[in-house]
Design an enzyme around this catalytic site. Structure first.
Site, short mmCIF file in Angstrom:
data_model
loop_
_atom_site.label_atom_id
_atom_site.label_comp_id
_atom_site.label_asym_id
_atom_site.label_seq_id
_atom_site.Cartn_x
_atom_site.Cartn_y
_atom_site.Cartn_z
N ASP A 284 -2.57 -7.23 -1.68
CA ASP A 284 -3.21 -6.06 -2.28
C ASP A 284 -4.65 -6.01 -1.78
OD1 ASP A 284 -3.72 -3.80 -4.03
OD2 ASP A 284 -2.06 -4.55 -5.25
N HIS A 331 5.77 6.04 -4.18
CA HIS A 331 5.73 7.33 -4.86
C HIS A 331 4.31 7.86 -4.98
CE1 HIS A 331 4.63 6.62 -9.34
NE2 HIS A 331 4.11 5.65 -8.62
#
Length: 435
Positions: A284, A331
């Site tokens: 991340d 998404h």
């Protein structure tokens, strides 16, 4: 006309029977498991219904909603859904911390709340009585406010942050969606959005939030809410896919997994505890993973099967692994950016390597490969789809759209399996690399 009247009568009787039968099923499950029946009481535990009662719950929610809408009539139905005032009382509760003014298990007067919030007694009474129609707070005696289960929940820092963002940033952005579509027709750029218009900026939400430590902390706090929802629980990740079935290319049978966008590693920890053969790299942004290794459970830290690595989603993947896991990542991005993310992993893929993608899969008319989606769930999904357009210029995708996305990224991506764990909001898609 008479036929239509008979049909309507038959329909409401059918709905009433479905409600009665499903409620009886829920009650039976709760009774067998020694669980209490649902209540609005402030001390009632959230997420009380067990898995065995979820199908009956869905049937009740859909049938009661349809019966309600049938009896309401078209004018009141449209008025109810078109009203914007629901967000006003929610915004006031969040902005002024009203849920924290009313003591847990106690009471407070409209006068006292008006004084502490600065809104005044009359306006507080009007705002909270509106909220009470939605089961948020209650008035056990005239002029006195007490908690319900929902208002007590809003007293938590995470829920207040979530509601503050929802009513203070997402709601104003939603009013700009059509303006953004007209200003930037067909755009897939994250800084050409309704959110950007509402903030009067040329930056994306990532840049806006990232430039303010206060806003960044509030967003991070709000996102913690999703981890408490049973339909987003890590257990669906752990039990919903046979992780030990991933072919290993390593001596000793160790399965190397990269959790792309895995934040502080809460899902990686759940996987590592359940599957001793997994070795996981959590990737991340550097600010996100800061301090994550120090927060690992002692047993996992000792085993050294989880490590953290700063990584840009769009940069070429440098870690060779047996599988790459994307949970609720794609998404957030428009198709062109999803394609870029997938292509960035090609350099690290060996033949047979997996992409395990766990994300929202929207229903399509006539498509039942993943099972029928309850109406109340589909309503929530449709709203979330518009929210993704508003904030990110992204979207939720159907299974067909996911397949098209993989094909657009590279012909070597082969969708091999699709499953939706019972009770999960997200679908697991297994994509195998076959160049």
């Amino acid at each position: 006309m008479a036929t239509n009247a008979v049909h309507a009568t038959t329909r409401i009787i059918h709905l009433a029977q479905a409600i009665s039968e499903s409620v009886a099923k829920i009650n039976e499950v709760l009774s067998i498991q020694g669980l209490p029946t649902p209540s609005f009481d402030e001390d009632f535990p959230a997420n009380i219904l067990p898995t065995e009662a979820l199908d009956a719950r869905d049937a009740v929610l859909d049938a009661t909603a349809e019966l309600h809408d049938l009896l309401l009539g078209p004018l009141h139905l449209v008025k109810m859904h078109a009203g914007s005032n629901n967000s006003v009382c929610m915004q006031a509760i969040a902005r002024y911390g009203i849920a924290n003014i009313v003591p847990p298990g106690g009471q407070s007067s409209f006068k006292e709340i008006g004084k502490q919030s600065g809104l005044g007694e009359q306006m507080v009474r009007r705002l909270l009585r509106h909220a009470m129609t939605m089961r948020i707070f209650c008035e056990p005696e005239p002029g006195v406010v007490a908690h319900t289960q929902a208002s007590r929940m809003l007293a938590s820092p995470q829920m207040r942050a979530w509601m503050t963002i929802g009513t203070g940033e997402m709601w104003p952005a939603a009013t700009k969606l059509l303006d953004a579509l007209e200003k930037w027709p067909g755009s897939q750029e994250p800084n050409e959005t309704a959110f950007s218009l509402s903030q009067n900026t040329t930056q994306s939400i990532y840049e806006v939030v990232g430039s303010s430590p206060e806003r960044g902390a509030r967003f991070a706090q709000a996102m913690e809410i999703w981890a408490t929802r049973p339909d987003y629980a890590p257990s669906h990740v752990v039990e919903g896919y046979v992780w030990e079935s991933i072919p290993s290319s390593n001596p000793g049978g160790r399965i190397h997994l990269v959790d792309v966008g895995g934040a502080q590693g809460h899902v990686a920890c759940a996987l590592a505890k359940r599957y001793p053969s997994l070795e996981i790299v959590v990737q991340d942004m550097d600010k996100v993973i800061e301090g994550a290794e120090l927060a690992l459970p002692e047993d996992l830290a000792r085993q050294k099967r989880i490590r953290f690595m700063a990584h840009d989603l769009f940069a070429p993947q440098t870690v060779a692994a047996d599988a790459f896991f994307f949970r609720w990542i794609l998404h957030n991005w428009a198709d062109k950016y999803c394609v870029a993310i997938l292509r960035a992993h090609v350099p690290a893929l060996r033949p047979g390597a997996r992409l395990i993608i766990m994300d929202t899969c929207m229903p399509e008319p006539g498509e039942d490969s993943l099972g029928t989606v309850p109406v109340w769930v589909e309503r929530d999904l449709r709203a979330e789809d518009l929210n993704m357009a508003t904030i990110f210029n992204a979207r939720e995708r159907t299974l067909g759209e996911w397949k098209a996305l993989f094909a657009q990224a590279d012909a070597g991506f082969k969708l091999e399996g699709v499953t939706k764990p019972k009770g999960s909001a997200l679908t697991i898609m297994e994509v195998v690399w076959e160049p």
